[in-house]
Motif scaffolding. Structure first.
Motif, short mmCIF file in Angstrom:
data_model
loop_
_atom_site.label_atom_id
_atom_site.label_comp_id
_atom_site.label_asym_id
_atom_site.label_seq_id
_atom_site.Cartn_x
_atom_site.Cartn_y
_atom_site.Cartn_z
N SER A 117 0.43 -1.38 0.39
CA SER A 117 0.14 0.21 0.02
C SER A 117 1.07 1.08 -0.03
CB SER A 117 -1.02 -0.24 1.85
OG SER A 117 -1.14 1.48 1.15
N ALA A 118 0.37 2.16 -0.75
CA ALA A 118 0.99 3.77 -0.60
C ALA A 118 1.18 4.08 1.54
CB ALA A 118 0.63 4.62 -1.46
N ALA A 119 0.30 3.42 1.42
CA ALA A 119 0.06 4.37 3.26
C ALA A 119 1.26 3.59 3.58
CB ALA A 119 -1.13 3.28 3.71
N VAL A 120 2.22 3.77 3.24
CA VAL A 120 3.32 3.58 4.07
C VAL A 120 4.52 4.82 3.75
CG1 VAL A 120 3.89 1.18 3.15
CG2 VAL A 120 4.85 2.29 1.65
N VAL A 129 5.76 11.39 -5.61
CA VAL A 129 5.79 10.21 -4.46
C VAL A 129 6.68 8.82 -5.36
CG1 VAL A 129 5.45 7.77 -3.36
CG2 VAL A 129 4.36 10.48 -2.94
N THR A 130 7.89 9.00 -5.00
CA THR A 130 8.53 7.53 -5.79
C THR A 130 9.10 6.67 -4.42
OG1 THR A 130 10.93 8.84 -4.96
CG2 THR A 130 10.05 9.25 -7.37
N GLU A 131 9.77 4.95 -5.07
CA GLU A 131 9.65 4.14 -3.94
C GLU A 131 11.19 4.55 -3.31
OE1 GLU A 131 7.73 2.58 -7.85
OE2 GLU A 131 9.43 3.96 -7.37
N THR A 132 12.00 5.65 -3.92
CA THR A 132 12.38 6.01 -2.69
C THR A 132 12.09 7.01 -1.36
OG1 THR A 132 13.63 8.03 -4.09
CG2 THR A 132 14.91 5.72 -4.62
N THR A 133 10.64 8.13 -2.06
CA THR A 133 10.16 9.00 -0.99
C THR A 133 9.93 7.91 0.97
OG1 THR A 133 8.67 9.89 -2.92
CG2 THR A 133 8.24 10.05 0.01
N ALA A 134 10.98 8.71 1.49
CA ALA A 134 10.93 8.39 2.99
C ALA A 134 9.37 7.86 3.04
CB ALA A 134 10.57 9.51 3.93
N LYS A 135 9.46 7.00 4.22
CA LYS A 135 7.82 5.44 4.82
C LYS A 135 8.36 6.39 6.35
CE LYS A 135 9.05 3.64 0.77
NZ LYS A 135 10.55 4.17 1.05
N SER A 139 -0.54 5.15 10.26
CA SER A 139 -1.62 4.44 10.93
C SER A 139 -1.03 2.84 11.17
CB SER A 139 -2.90 4.47 9.47
OG SER A 139 -2.65 3.26 8.78
N PRO A 140 -2.11 2.60 12.04
CA PRO A 140 -1.47 0.56 12.30
C PRO A 140 -1.46 -0.02 10.65
CG PRO A 140 -2.68 1.27 13.79
CD PRO A 140 -2.68 2.51 13.04
N TYR A 141 -2.54 0.32 9.85
CA TYR A 141 -2.16 -0.59 8.73
C TYR A 141 -1.81 0.09 8.07
CZ TYR A 141 -3.69 -1.05 3.69
OH TYR A 141 -3.58 -1.01 2.13
N GLY A 142 -0.76 1.63 7.88
CA GLY A 142 0.30 1.40 6.83
C GLY A 142 1.94 1.34 7.64
N GLU A 143 1.86 0.91 8.70
CA GLU A 143 2.12 0.31 9.05
C GLU A 143 3.11 -1.34 9.35
OE1 GLU A 143 1.49 1.75 13.86
OE2 GLU A 143 2.69 3.47 13.55
N SER A 144 1.92 -1.79 9.59
CA SER A 144 1.90 -3.10 9.06
C SER A 144 2.07 -3.63 7.76
CB SER A 144 0.17 -3.29 10.17
OG SER A 144 -0.85 -3.51 8.23
N LYS A 145 1.74 -2.95 7.24
CA LYS A 145 2.39 -3.11 5.42
C LYS A 145 3.92 -3.01 5.16
CE LYS A 145 -1.47 -3.62 3.26
NZ LYS A 145 -1.73 -5.66 2.10
N LEU A 146 4.29 -2.09 5.84
CA LEU A 146 5.85 -1.77 5.74
C LEU A 146 6.69 -3.04 6.68
CD1 LEU A 146 7.59 0.28 4.60
CD2 LEU A 146 7.34 1.40 7.38
N ILE A 147 6.01 -3.67 7.58
CA ILE A 147 6.35 -4.22 8.36
C ILE A 147 6.41 -5.55 7.55
CG2 ILE A 147 6.38 -6.24 10.79
CD1 ILE A 147 5.43 -4.07 12.12
N GLY A 148 5.06 -6.13 6.77
CA GLY A 148 5.03 -6.68 6.20
C GLY A 148 5.95 -6.84 4.67
N GLU A 149 6.68 -5.64 4.31
CA GLU A 149 7.49 -5.73 2.86
C GLU A 149 8.95 -5.71 3.86
OE1 GLU A 149 7.71 -1.91 1.16
OE2 GLU A 149 5.51 -2.05 0.91
N TRP A 150 8.99 -5.74 5.08
CA TRP A 150 10.27 -6.60 5.77
C TRP A 150 10.51 -7.99 5.88
CZ3 TRP A 150 10.27 -2.21 10.30
CH2 TRP A 150 10.00 -0.81 10.25
N LEU A 151 9.49 -8.31 6.18
CA LEU A 151 9.34 -9.59 6.20
C LEU A 151 9.64 -10.33 5.21
CD1 LEU A 151 6.52 -9.87 8.53
CD2 LEU A 151 8.35 -10.08 9.46
#
Length: 320
Positions: A117-120, A129-135, A139-151
């Motif tokens: 999600s772009a919510a990251v 917004v580009t892929e290198t834009t700061a994350k 929201s917990p939703y956006g955080e959970s998606k970013l954690i998914g990418e880390w995993l």
């Protein structure tokens, strides 16, 4: 090649399933129907009704159907609600991802396309917004998606998983009148519900520094989004290189006022939105570049705004 689509009975997942089938790939659906609909699964496509939190069911789905890759769409997707239900959001999106990755490793499944999600990015203050834009998810939703990418990244290092994540904002329209957006929180369903009930939709904020004073966002047709998932799956199958993540963006965006005007034009219903104060935290503009995805995934905005509204309206009327 067989691809398991988690959340394949949902609005986006069901379109991914159809795109896989149309591309000659064999989809299998895993969905707990917490927000999906069994009727969205095409006839002849294997359907496993199970939660991602059920490790045994996930493992069985992977092995019983000889799955070679996973397109992970399932998740708790309501950013606003996630603020009130953070533990539920993390359980569904983070624990669910861990269970899926553990099951994939045991089954020897080494390919994954993640519907991120772009919510990251959070409430960004950049024109594009580009892929290198700061994350900086807000929201917990956006955080959970970013954690998914880390995993996914960490599992690549630990076990050789091949993967990519697709980040996007607002998904609209329909590629099949039998499948529509039933979310109680998304703009198109909210507007259609208001009109069906004889009410007017609401615009929050008309004094933003945008051409017409209303917020500007990316709106993507769901069928275009589904094609990008299939393209990513094909590149993984072929062993071709992929970036860790891609933005699926329009590059220019659409305002809320433009959407209201398009709805009026398509439906023939007079739309005179109620004007309300800004909502706290709503940035004037969030639009992403899709250049990397265009280069590697053939990403393109194949539908006009009018076509997005028309297809969504057709699906809405077909369900009436």
């Amino acid at each position: 090649m067989t691809w398991l689509v988690t959340g394949g009975a949902g609005y986006i997942g069901a379109h991914v399933v159809r795109a896989l089938r149309d591309a000659g790939l064999a989809p299998v659906v895993l969905d707990d129907l917490s927000s999906g609909h069994a009727a969205f699964v095409p006839e002849g496509v294997p359907f496993v009704r199970a939660s991602l939190l059920d490790a045994e069911a996930v493992a069985a789905a992977l092995t019983d159907h000889d799955v070679t890759g996973v397109i992970h769409v399932a998740g708790f997707k309501y950013a606003g609600v996630s603020v009130q239900r953070p533990l539920h959001t993390y359980e569904q999106n983070v624990t669910g991802m861990i269970t899926l990755l553990e099951s994939m490793q045991r089954a020897g499944v080494e390919q994954c396309v993640f519907s991120s999600s772009a919510a990251v990015y959070g409430a960004v203050d950049v024109d594009l917004v580009t892929e290198t834009t700061a994350k900086n998810p807000t929201s917990p939703y956006g955080e959970s998606k970013l954690i998914g990418e880390w995993l996914l990244r960490d599992q690549e290092i630990a076990a050789g998983l091949r993967h990519t994540s697709l980040r996007y904002f607002n998904v609209v329209g329909s590629g099949d009148p039998a499948v529509r957006d039933t979310s109680p929180h998304n703009l198109f369903p909210l507007v259609f519900d208001a009109l069906a009930e004889g009410r007017q939709p609401r615009i929050y904020g008309t004094d933003y520094p945008t051409p017409d004073g209303t917020c500007v966002r990316d709106y993507l047709h769901v069928a275009d989004l589904a094609l990008a998932h299939v393209a990513a799956a094909r590149r993984l199958e072929a062993g071709e290189p992929l970036e860790p993540a891609y933005n699926l963006g329009s590059g220019d965006g659409v305002s809320v006022r433009q959407i209201m005007d398009a709805v009026a034009s398509v439906t023939g219903i007079a739309v005179e939105p109620e004007l309300a104060e800004r909502r706290p935290g709503d940035p004037p503009r969030i639009v992403a570049s899709g250049e990397l995805a265009a280069r590697d995934l053939g990403w393109a905005m194949r539908h006009t705004l009018a076509e997005m509204v028309d297809s969504a309206w057709e699906a809405r009327r077909a369900s009436a």
